[in-house]
Design an enzyme around this catalytic site. Structure first.
Site, PDB file in Angstrom:
ATOM      1  CB  SER A   1      -0.942   0.011   1.211  1.00 32.07           C
ATOM      2  OG  SER A   1      -0.228  -0.125   2.419  1.00 32.07           O
TER       3      SER A   1
ATOM      4  CG  ASP B   1      -3.385   5.871   6.758  1.00 35.08           C
ATOM      5  OD1 ASP B   1      -2.199   5.599   7.034  1.00 35.08           O
ATOM      6  OD2 ASP B   1      -3.987   5.358   5.797  1.00 35.08           O
TER       7      ASP B   1
ATOM      8  CG  HIS C   1      -0.477   4.027   4.356  1.00 31.47           C
ATOM      9  ND1 HIS C   1      -1.741   3.675   4.801  1.00 31.47           N
ATOM     10  CD2 HIS C   1       0.039   2.925   3.766  1.00 31.47           C
ATOM     11  CE1 HIS C   1      -1.972   2.404   4.491  1.00 31.47           C
ATOM     12  NE2 HIS C   1      -0.913   1.929   3.857  1.00 31.47           N
TER      13      HIS C   1
END
Length: 372
Positions: free
Chosen positions: A44, A334, A337
């Site tokens: 991600s 977040d 990340h």
């Protein structure tokens, strides 16, 4: 399958050093792409939308993700650009298409493709708790599909040269810890392997996939290490570290993996002198920024800009949440990340940083090496 032994690690060969020394040109044409293409494999941290159509909890194709990205939410796990986006800017390349939208033939794949998938790990089972994802082995297979498309766009010699000159960026391994080894209620890996044995397992599997890409014709590799996972809001929110400190036991595990990855880079360079393998020291750059955040313009270092609970990391950024306003002052977007402000620094370090950031040479130097 050709496997790389981890028992006889050697330093870079004299042959490789001479190759680099005699092959680096005075520079590249201003404005010209420095690589014909970038192919991205990972998780991600570099995913740009491959999970959008999957049955997965690991998705970000909704606001406030993409709040600072031109065009809005795309599936990037960030408020704006990822490391790959910024690196592409520095290299003169356009934004890459996600692999999942390249099937129709309408997307231009000649500048590269992004195969990264949120929740993916080096091990196939990592991230299974979050649903569907493209594991590293599947991403390598997906590159094979792209290769078949490229064979229709150029002849064999053109394709071979194109692959030799292109850059492969691999950024993976975090989910093998946060969505595997550090989840003992779901996975048995932490009771089966010591941290050292687990790192060996990961590196052996990783080496196999790297060599699979090598056998398909790719020759220039940037292998990013894992950042200090013990410092991310998700881990801090568990309360396993003193106030203001990172979770040291998690960071120590990551350091073992990174040490072995750097040694693997040395071995690969020694054994394959007509290729280049580079270790991106994400941990070191991250640690430097955390040690002196104000130097880089950051004020918030231990909490997410968007999230819920302790450190804004107990529950990650939900659809249509209201994020912080001063996003460029936050290291973390977040629970997991970084912000685009942080990603830009990492990309710049990878592109033109010293050996402490990118070893043995940086991305700009990789571009200037002519592999014969």
């Amino acid at each position: 399958m050709e496997m790389v032994s981890l028992t006889s690690l050697r330093t870079l060969s004299v042959t490789f050093c001479l190759l680099v020394a005699i092959s680096v040109s005075d520079g590249v044409e201003l404005g010209a792409p420095q690589f014909p293409a970038i192919f991205v494999l990972g998780d991600s941290l570099v995913d740009n939308g491959n999970n959008n159509g999957l049955s997965s909890l690991a998705k970000s194709n909704f606001l406030p993700y993409g709040i600072d990205f031109e065009g809005g939410p795309t599936g990037r796990f960030c408020n704006g650009k990822t490391i790959i986006d910024f690196l592409g800017d520095l290299l003169g390349l356009p934004l890459l298409p996600a692999f999942t939208i390249t099937f129709t033939g309408e997307e231009d794949i000649r500048s590269g493709v992004n195969y990264a998938s949120a929740a993916a790990g080096i091990l196939d089972e990592s991230g299974l708790n979050l649903g569907d994802r493209f594991s590293l082995s599947q991403q390598v297979q997906n590159f094979g599909s792209t290769l078949n498309q490229l064979k229709n766009l150029m002849n064999e010699e053109e394709l071979n040269q194109y692959l030799r000159k292109s850059l492969v960026m691999m950024n993976i391994g975090s989910n093998d810890y946060i969505n595997n080894y550090l989840q003992p209620s779901i996975y048995s890996s932490s009771s089966t392997y010591t941290p050292e044995a687990y790192a060996d397992l990961l590196i052996n599997n990783y080496a196999g996939q790297i060599m699979a890409l090598y056998r398909l014709g790719l020759r220039k590799f940037l292998l990013a290490g894992i950042g200090p996972l013990g410092c991310i809001p998700n881990q801090l929110a568990k309360g396993h570290a003193p106030q203001g400190k990172c979770v040291s036991i998690v960071n120590e595990m990551v350091k073992i993996f990174n040490s072995r990855l750097k040694s693997l880079v040395d071995q690969l360079n020694a054994n394959h002198t007509r290729a280049i393998f580079v270790y991106g020291n994400t941990y070191g750059v991250f640690d430097d920024i955390l040690s002196s955040p104000a130097t880089y313009g950051f004020d918030a270092t231990d909490r997410g800009c968007c999230g819920i609970g302790r450190n804004k990391g107990q529950i990650t950024c939900l659809p249509y949440s209201i994020p912080c306003m001063n996003r460029d002052e936050y290291i973390f977007w977040d629970a997991y990340h970084p912000t685009q402000a942080f990603n830009e620094i990492i990309a710049q370090k990878a592109y033109s940083g010293s050996q402490s950031a990118c070893y043995p040479i940086n991305v700009k130097q990789i571009a200037q090496v002519d592999l014969i």
